[in-house]
Design a protein around this motif. Sequence first.
Motif, mmCIF file in Angstrom:
data_model
loop_
_atom_site.group_PDB
_atom_site.id
_atom_site.type_symbol
_atom_site.label_atom_id
_atom_site.label_comp_id
_atom_site.label_asym_id
_atom_site.label_seq_id
_atom_site.Cartn_x
_atom_site.Cartn_y
_atom_site.Cartn_z
ATOM 1 N N THR A 1 -14.555 7.943 -9.663
ATOM 2 C CA THR A 1 -13.902 9.248 -9.581
ATOM 3 C C THR A 1 -14.594 10.196 -8.616
ATOM 4 N N ALA A 2 -15.868 9.975 -8.348
ATOM 5 C CA ALA A 2 -16.619 10.895 -7.492
ATOM 6 C C ALA A 2 -16.530 10.562 -6.008
ATOM 7 N N ARG A 3 -15.889 9.471 -5.663
ATOM 8 C CA ARG A 3 -15.902 9.014 -4.272
ATOM 9 C C ARG A 3 -14.688 9.517 -3.488
ATOM 10 N N PRO A 4 -14.929 10.126 -2.339
ATOM 11 C CA PRO A 4 -13.800 10.490 -1.464
ATOM 12 C C PRO A 4 -12.950 9.282 -1.080
ATOM 13 N N ALA A 5 -13.596 8.113 -0.946
ATOM 14 C CA ALA A 5 -12.853 6.891 -0.594
ATOM 15 C C ALA A 5 -11.823 6.548 -1.653
ATOM 16 N N THR A 6 -12.142 6.841 -2.919
ATOM 17 C CA THR A 6 -11.182 6.594 -3.993
ATOM 18 C C THR A 6 -9.957 7.477 -3.835
ATOM 19 N N LEU A 7 -10.188 8.753 -3.573
ATOM 20 C CA LEU A 7 -9.075 9.691 -3.447
ATOM 21 C C LEU A 7 -8.204 9.353 -2.239
ATOM 22 N N ARG A 8 -8.831 8.925 -1.137
ATOM 23 C CA ARG A 8 -8.046 8.505 0.038
ATOM 24 C C ARG A 8 -7.194 7.295 -0.297
ATOM 25 N N LEU A 9 -7.784 6.360 -1.020
ATOM 26 C CA LEU A 9 -7.056 5.148 -1.385
ATOM 27 C C LEU A 9 -5.888 5.470 -2.311
ATOM 28 N N VAL A 10 -6.121 6.343 -3.271
ATOM 29 C CA VAL A 10 -5.054 6.729 -4.200
ATOM 30 C C VAL A 10 -3.925 7.431 -3.445
ATOM 31 N N ARG A 11 -4.271 8.309 -2.506
ATOM 32 C CA ARG A 11 -3.226 8.994 -1.713
ATOM 33 C C ARG A 11 -2.420 7.991 -0.893
ATOM 34 N N ASP A 12 -3.112 7.024 -0.308
ATOM 35 C CA ASP A 12 -2.409 6.001 0.480
ATOM 36 C C ASP A 12 -1.498 5.166 -0.408
ATOM 37 N N LEU A 13 -1.996 4.840 -1.585
ATOM 38 C CA LEU A 13 -1.200 4.064 -2.534
ATOM 39 C C LEU A 13 0.023 4.860 -2.976
ATOM 40 N N LEU A 14 -0.191 6.133 -3.230
ATOM 41 C CA LEU A 14 0.895 7.008 -3.664
ATOM 42 C C LEU A 14 1.951 7.153 -2.570
ATOM 43 N N ALA A 15 1.512 7.241 -1.331
ATOM 44 C CA ALA A 15 2.442 7.459 -0.219
ATOM 45 C C ALA A 15 3.282 6.237 0.103
ATOM 46 N N THR A 16 2.781 5.055 -0.251
ATOM 47 C CA THR A 16 3.470 3.823 0.156
ATOM 48 C C THR A 16 3.988 2.986 -1.004
ATOM 49 N N ALA A 17 3.789 3.447 -2.220
ATOM 50 C CA ALA A 17 4.164 2.641 -3.394
ATOM 51 C C ALA A 17 5.666 2.374 -3.440
ATOM 52 N N PRO A 18 6.063 1.140 -3.656
ATOM 53 C CA PRO A 18 7.492 0.832 -3.824
ATOM 54 C C PRO A 18 7.971 1.342 -5.172
ATOM 55 N N ILE A 19 9.254 1.354 -5.342
ATOM 56 C CA ILE A 19 9.840 1.944 -6.545
ATOM 57 C C ILE A 19 9.365 1.251 -7.820
ATOM 58 N N THR A 20 9.017 -0.026 -7.724
ATOM 59 C CA THR A 20 8.622 -0.796 -8.913
ATOM 60 C C THR A 20 7.307 -0.297 -9.526
#
Length: 204
Positions: free
Chosen positions: A169-188
């Motif tokens: 939770t403390a890593r900026p890399a985690t937040l970047r990864l979550v944002r990327d996942l959120l931006a590209t996640a398919p509907i499923t």
Amino acid sequence: MIGSSARIITRALMDGKHHRAAITTASTAAQRMDTDLTQPSDNDLSVYGSLLLSGAVAAAQTGNRHTAAELLDEAGQAGRRLGHDGNHMWTAFGPNNVLCHRVNIALTMGDAGTAVDYARQVNIDALPINERKATLLLDTARAFLTWNKHDQALYVLRAAGEIAPEEITARPATLRLVRDLLATAPITVRRETREYAESLGVSA
């Protein structure tokens, strides 16, 4: 002591983006250690192997696939000689740590499938510190995302949060990864991804 000092210098050079100088520093110091140490201790092998791994990471950052592979293979030999994953001289070095670096370097070189293959070989319970576990899991999640396997990326991220929550939770890399996942996640997996992102305070 020479090896430990060279390791610090190598890391400083890498932080400053002086990757070619980092490769030279790590390789030269490791070669000297290999020549001088006829009966290396666990500390010696750990510092030696960690130097090689640092050089391999620096080589990957320059796109030098051949040098990265050579240094990884030498580190792998040192890991096998050591025979276990420990935290000698605060290196967290060992056979599984070498595999973790193979994951990271494969990802850096754009080989997401290879990174996942290496990740599946790691015995994560053998890694001696949570920081290394977190790094491995983040790299693995990033590899799955690069491979367009969003469900697997989300699964690994959640597992990382359970294994090493304070690291994740403390890593900026985690937040970047979550944002990327959120931006590209398919509907499923969009709803699950959004709920996970919200739990970390991340919005699209």
